[in-house]
Design a protein around this motif. Sequence first.
Motif, PDB file in Angstrom:
ATOM      1  N   ASN A   3       8.572  20.813  25.232  1.00  0.00           N
ATOM      2  CA  ASN A   3       8.281  20.823  26.657  1.00  0.00           C
ATOM      3  C   ASN A   3       7.725  19.500  27.160  1.00  0.00           C
ATOM      4  O   ASN A   3       7.124  19.442  28.224  1.00  0.00           O
ATOM      5  CB  ASN A   3       7.291  21.953  26.982  1.00  0.00           C
ATOM      6  CG  ASN A   3       5.942  21.755  26.294  1.00  0.00           C
ATOM      7  OD1 ASN A   3       5.840  20.970  25.350  1.00  0.00           O
ATOM      8  ND2 ASN A   3       4.926  22.475  26.756  1.00  0.00           N
ATOM      9  N   GLN A   4       7.923  18.443  26.405  1.00  0.00           N
ATOM     10  CA  GLN A   4       7.448  17.143  26.859  1.00  0.00           C
ATOM     11  C   GLN A   4       8.288  16.639  28.027  1.00  0.00           C
ATOM     12  O   GLN A   4       9.466  16.964  28.157  1.00  0.00           O
ATOM     13  CB  GLN A   4       7.486  16.125  25.716  1.00  0.00           C
ATOM     14  CG  GLN A   4       6.418  16.374  24.655  1.00  0.00           C
ATOM     15  CD  GLN A   4       6.367  15.259  23.634  1.00  0.00           C
ATOM     16  OE1 GLN A   4       7.348  14.571  23.396  1.00  0.00           O
ATOM     17  NE2 GLN A   4       5.218  15.080  23.020  1.00  0.00           N
ATOM     18  N   ASN A  28      -5.472  16.231  27.114  1.00  0.00           N
ATOM     19  CA  ASN A  28      -5.263  17.315  28.079  1.00  0.00           C
ATOM     20  C   ASN A  28      -6.617  17.858  28.537  1.00  0.00           C
ATOM     21  O   ASN A  28      -7.677  17.350  28.138  1.00  0.00           O
ATOM     22  CB  ASN A  28      -4.374  18.407  27.490  1.00  0.00           C
ATOM     23  CG  ASN A  28      -4.989  19.049  26.252  1.00  0.00           C
ATOM     24  OD1 ASN A  28      -6.195  18.966  26.004  1.00  0.00           O
ATOM     25  ND2 ASN A  28      -4.149  19.712  25.462  1.00  0.00           N
ATOM     26  N   VAL A  34      -2.764  14.383  23.269  1.00  0.00           N
ATOM     27  CA  VAL A  34      -1.356  14.772  23.383  1.00  0.00           C
ATOM     28  C   VAL A  34      -0.426  13.562  23.341  1.00  0.00           C
ATOM     29  O   VAL A  34       0.791  13.698  23.452  1.00  0.00           O
ATOM     30  CB  VAL A  34      -1.111  15.580  24.674  1.00  0.00           C
ATOM     31  CG1 VAL A  34      -1.862  16.903  24.626  1.00  0.00           C
ATOM     32  CG2 VAL A  34      -1.514  14.786  25.919  1.00  0.00           C
ATOM     33  N   MET A  52       5.493  12.799  26.937  1.00  0.00           N
ATOM     34  CA  MET A  52       4.245  13.457  26.570  1.00  0.00           C
ATOM     35  C   MET A  52       4.210  14.865  27.158  1.00  0.00           C
ATOM     36  O   MET A  52       5.039  15.221  27.998  1.00  0.00           O
ATOM     37  CB  MET A  52       3.024  12.661  27.075  1.00  0.00           C
ATOM     38  CG  MET A  52       2.749  11.370  26.340  1.00  0.00           C
ATOM     39  SD  MET A  52       1.133  10.665  26.784  1.00  0.00           S
ATOM     40  CE  MET A  52       1.367  10.306  28.524  1.00  0.00           C
ATOM     41  N   ASP A  53       3.211  15.630  26.723  1.00  0.00           N
ATOM     42  CA  ASP A  53       3.015  16.973  27.271  1.00  0.00           C
ATOM     43  C   ASP A  53       2.767  16.891  28.779  1.00  0.00           C
ATOM     44  O   ASP A  53       2.240  15.888  29.278  1.00  0.00           O
ATOM     45  CB  ASP A  53       1.827  17.649  26.590  1.00  0.00           C
ATOM     46  CG  ASP A  53       2.138  18.029  25.149  1.00  0.00           C
ATOM     47  OD1 ASP A  53       3.285  17.805  24.725  1.00  0.00           O
ATOM     48  OD2 ASP A  53       1.240  18.529  24.458  1.00  0.00           O
ATOM     49  N   PRO A  54       3.080  17.941  29.523  1.00  0.00           N
ATOM     50  CA  PRO A  54       2.955  17.886  30.975  1.00  0.00           C
ATOM     51  C   PRO A  54       1.522  17.967  31.496  1.00  0.00           C
ATOM     52  O   PRO A  54       1.290  17.749  32.692  1.00  0.00           O
ATOM     53  CB  PRO A  54       3.761  19.102  31.448  1.00  0.00           C
ATOM     54  CG  PRO A  54       3.762  20.033  30.290  1.00  0.00           C
ATOM     55  CD  PRO A  54       3.752  19.178  29.071  1.00  0.00           C
ATOM     56  N   ASP A  55       0.538  18.268  30.644  1.00  0.00           N
ATOM     57  CA  ASP A  55      -0.821  18.485  31.141  1.00  0.00           C
ATOM     58  C   ASP A  55      -1.779  17.353  30.788  1.00  0.00           C
ATOM     59  O   ASP A  55      -2.936  17.576  30.465  1.00  0.00           O
ATOM     60  CB  ASP A  55      -1.378  19.812  30.631  1.00  0.00           C
ATOM     61  CG  ASP A  55      -1.343  19.915  29.113  1.00  0.00           C
ATOM     62  OD1 ASP A  55      -0.663  19.090  28.486  1.00  0.00           O
ATOM     63  OD2 ASP A  55      -2.001  20.816  28.571  1.00  0.00           O
TER      64      ASP A  55
END
Length: 396
Positions: A3-4, A28, A34, A52-55
């Motif tokens: 989900n990056q 995060n 992350v 990268m991760d969305p958060d």
Amino acid sequence: MANQIPWQVEMIRHEPHRPMTAFFRFLNAAGECVGAFAYRLQNRVTIYELMMDPDVSVVQVDFGEPGALISVHVRRCNWRNGLRRDISRLFGLLKRRPSAHADPTRIAPFTPEGVATTSATPLVSLVIPTRDRAGLLARAVETLFEQASWPHLELVIVDNGSVEPETFALFDRLRALPNVSIVRVDEPFNFARLINAGARAAQGEVLALINNDVEARAADWLAPLVRLAIDPRVGAVGAKLLYENGTVQHAGVMLGIRGLTSHAGVGRAADDPGPYGMLTTTRRVSAVTGACLLTRRDVFDALGGLDENFVIEFNDVDYCLRAGAAGHAIVYAAEPMLLHKEGATRQARPLREQEVRDRSLFMRRWGHALVDDPYYPPDLTLRDESLSPVERRNGE
């Protein structure tokens, strides 16, 4: 990983008014890392894109430059940010830069002189940390120890929690050999601590720190390395290491590559001299890998051994840089060439949490040294370990 999303990181160097390196960590809301990377800030403004991760909510920056000031802006990628990136690159290309100049004097050949030990053939202690992998260790011991022609040699194996019957059978066989000791360390992996435990058990005036995936190709492999290590000027010596396919894995450690460090000559043919003959010349370098590192006992003790705060990475480079700061020469030996079997099969993966901590500490301690390696010609690239001519582009 699945989900990056793409992020754009804009890094603005306010101070100092010259290139510097920094290590960026992205957290995060829960404080978990992350994403992380090191970067050389060649220009005042640098834009970098990564997945990268969305958060992502917090950015932390580590550097070793007193008074440095960096601001960081993190945005999700879109067409506006892409335009900002392209404009930044255009200004970087238009900005006038001095041409990179050749400086062959940075390749400093080294010839051993003198003896700092009680004899020219001192007792050498091979210190090999391991955990299982009996076949790998058996081959290392056979070629580095049992077949070695060095007259005064001992083997110290540091066992970090082996559990396999094949390993215990190998240990039983090795205990029957003279000058072999096995130290058991049942605790979470800490490479520096394992080496220090082995050094405490060792009797030699010279310590040879060796990975369990290294093999010698000739019985006299130790002689040229020990001649360098016992030189009173020398703090550490590193061997030339090859992958199993015969290409170079290590020919000294270079500072500043990709914002951190890297091995010289990776992937080149074993007999390729490289620019200025740097791969086939025994010479001074800033650091060498701990996969095969020789150091005198007096130097090791004076420096307090490896710093156990570096659990996985950079304990070897930190040791070399501390030795250099104390006035000792660090030497890459072009001969002999040893095999380093495992490294060629490693796959790219995200950094582990401890590796992020190791890199963060290394940047804070030695970031100032990564700006300009005194043993790396300035006309060679800092983007990778290819030793190719420098490309004067934005962000290098």
